[in-house]
Design a protein around this motif. Structure first.
Motif, mmCIF file in Angstrom:
data_model
loop_
_atom_site.group_PDB
_atom_site.id
_atom_site.type_symbol
_atom_site.label_atom_id
_atom_site.label_comp_id
_atom_site.label_asym_id
_atom_site.label_seq_id
_atom_site.Cartn_x
_atom_site.Cartn_y
_atom_site.Cartn_z
ATOM 1 N N LYS A 63 -22.557 -79.353 -56.909
ATOM 2 C CA LYS A 63 -23.718 -79.944 -55.971
ATOM 3 C C LYS A 63 -23.163 -80.850 -54.903
ATOM 4 O O LYS A 63 -23.494 -80.785 -53.839
ATOM 5 C CB LYS A 63 -24.741 -80.917 -56.971
ATOM 6 N N LYS A 64 -22.172 -81.603 -55.273
ATOM 7 C CA LYS A 64 -21.392 -82.492 -54.188
ATOM 8 C C LYS A 64 -20.875 -81.732 -53.096
ATOM 9 O O LYS A 64 -20.792 -82.013 -51.977
ATOM 10 C CB LYS A 64 -20.493 -83.706 -54.885
ATOM 11 N N GLN A 113 -23.547 -80.379 -50.855
ATOM 12 C CA GLN A 113 -24.089 -81.352 -50.210
ATOM 13 C C GLN A 113 -22.878 -81.773 -48.772
ATOM 14 O O GLN A 113 -23.525 -81.887 -47.703
ATOM 15 C CB GLN A 113 -24.333 -82.725 -50.708
ATOM 16 N N ARG A 114 -21.683 -81.559 -49.028
ATOM 17 C CA ARG A 114 -20.640 -81.572 -48.260
ATOM 18 C C ARG A 114 -20.848 -80.415 -47.218
ATOM 19 O O ARG A 114 -20.635 -80.672 -45.862
ATOM 20 C CB ARG A 114 -19.331 -81.589 -48.774
ATOM 21 N N TYR A 115 -20.910 -79.394 -47.953
ATOM 22 C CA TYR A 115 -21.284 -78.250 -46.649
ATOM 23 C C TYR A 115 -22.251 -78.554 -45.893
ATOM 24 O O TYR A 115 -22.163 -78.032 -44.589
ATOM 25 C CB TYR A 115 -21.386 -76.869 -47.767
ATOM 26 N N ASP A 116 -23.523 -78.812 -46.478
ATOM 27 C CA ASP A 116 -24.717 -79.033 -45.696
ATOM 28 C C ASP A 116 -24.275 -80.268 -44.529
ATOM 29 O O ASP A 116 -24.677 -80.038 -43.438
ATOM 30 C CB ASP A 116 -25.719 -79.616 -46.587
ATOM 31 N N GLY A 167 -20.741 -74.290 -51.994
ATOM 32 C CA GLY A 167 -19.884 -75.530 -52.056
ATOM 33 C C GLY A 167 -18.407 -74.942 -51.886
ATOM 34 O O GLY A 167 -17.783 -75.541 -51.132
ATOM 35 N N PRO A 168 -17.820 -74.274 -52.735
ATOM 36 C CA PRO A 168 -16.417 -73.779 -52.583
ATOM 37 C C PRO A 168 -16.346 -73.079 -51.102
ATOM 38 O O PRO A 168 -15.267 -73.305 -50.457
ATOM 39 C CB PRO A 168 -16.076 -72.718 -53.677
ATOM 40 N N PHE A 169 -17.254 -72.563 -50.390
ATOM 41 C CA PHE A 169 -17.016 -71.886 -49.165
ATOM 42 C C PHE A 169 -16.624 -73.173 -48.115
ATOM 43 O O PHE A 169 -16.067 -72.931 -47.151
ATOM 44 C CB PHE A 169 -18.381 -71.139 -48.718
ATOM 45 N N LEU A 170 -16.931 -74.075 -48.317
ATOM 46 C CA LEU A 170 -16.501 -75.364 -47.592
ATOM 47 C C LEU A 170 -15.025 -75.326 -47.337
ATOM 48 O O LEU A 170 -14.554 -75.742 -46.224
ATOM 49 C CB LEU A 170 -17.123 -76.675 -47.981
#
Length: 165
Positions: free
Chosen positions: A17-18, A21-24, A129-132
């Motif tokens: 989830k975090k 959120q970082r990706y967003d 998330g991991p795509f970040l």
């Protein structure tokens, strides 16, 4: 591919989830758009452009590693270095992983720190998330290319926040 995985629970779910959120936050800051525009500019006429900076379109365009190999080959060529091998007909995950490994090797040859390399599963599975990590790799590669005077110039901004809450 990711839809076949069991749902994470506990700390694993919190971490995912975090990361999402970082990706967003990176998308909001314009990083994904800068990555999309730069790759399209570098590969203009040599590869089908990434249609938008949405996570879905970025993942779909980059997933097989072909576009990434073409990108790193342009950067290596500009420095007079040997290109990496790219397999253009990707019929399986294993061929895609070979391309992603070739991209990573090219990045190391170009001078990118190993901490910024792409994890094959992060790219192949395309979970937000991991795509970040893929976006961060390309963001860092863009700045490295800028430092070497490569054009077209990467226009992403250094707005990296280290706030993980």
């Amino acid at each position: 591919m990711a839809e076949n995985r069991a749902k994470k629970a506990g700390i694993g779910a919190e971490i995912d989830k975090k990361l999402e959120q970082r990706y967003d936050q990176e998308e909001e800051a314009g990083t994904t758009k800068a990555v999309q525009l730069w790759i399209n500019a570098v590969l203009q006429g040599e590869h089908e452009p990434i249609p938008s900076y949405s996570q879905r379109d970025l993942h779909k365009s980059l997933r097989d590693g072909v576009m990434l190999c073409k990108l790193i080959n342009k950067l290596l060529e500009a420095e007079g270095k040997n290109k990496v091998h790219v397999q253009k007909k990707v019929a399986s995950m294993f061929v895609a992983y070979t391309n992603i490994e070739a991209f990573n090797n090219g990045c190391l040859q170009y001078g990118l720190a190993k901490e910024f390399l792409v994890q094959s599963a992060d790219l192949w599975e395309g979970r937000k998330g991991p795509f970040l990590n893929v976006i961060n790799c390309l963001h860092s590669l863009g700045f490295l290319a800028n430092s070497k005077g490569f054009t077209p110039t990467y226009t992403g901004e250094i707005q990296k926040s280290l706030n993980f809450d």
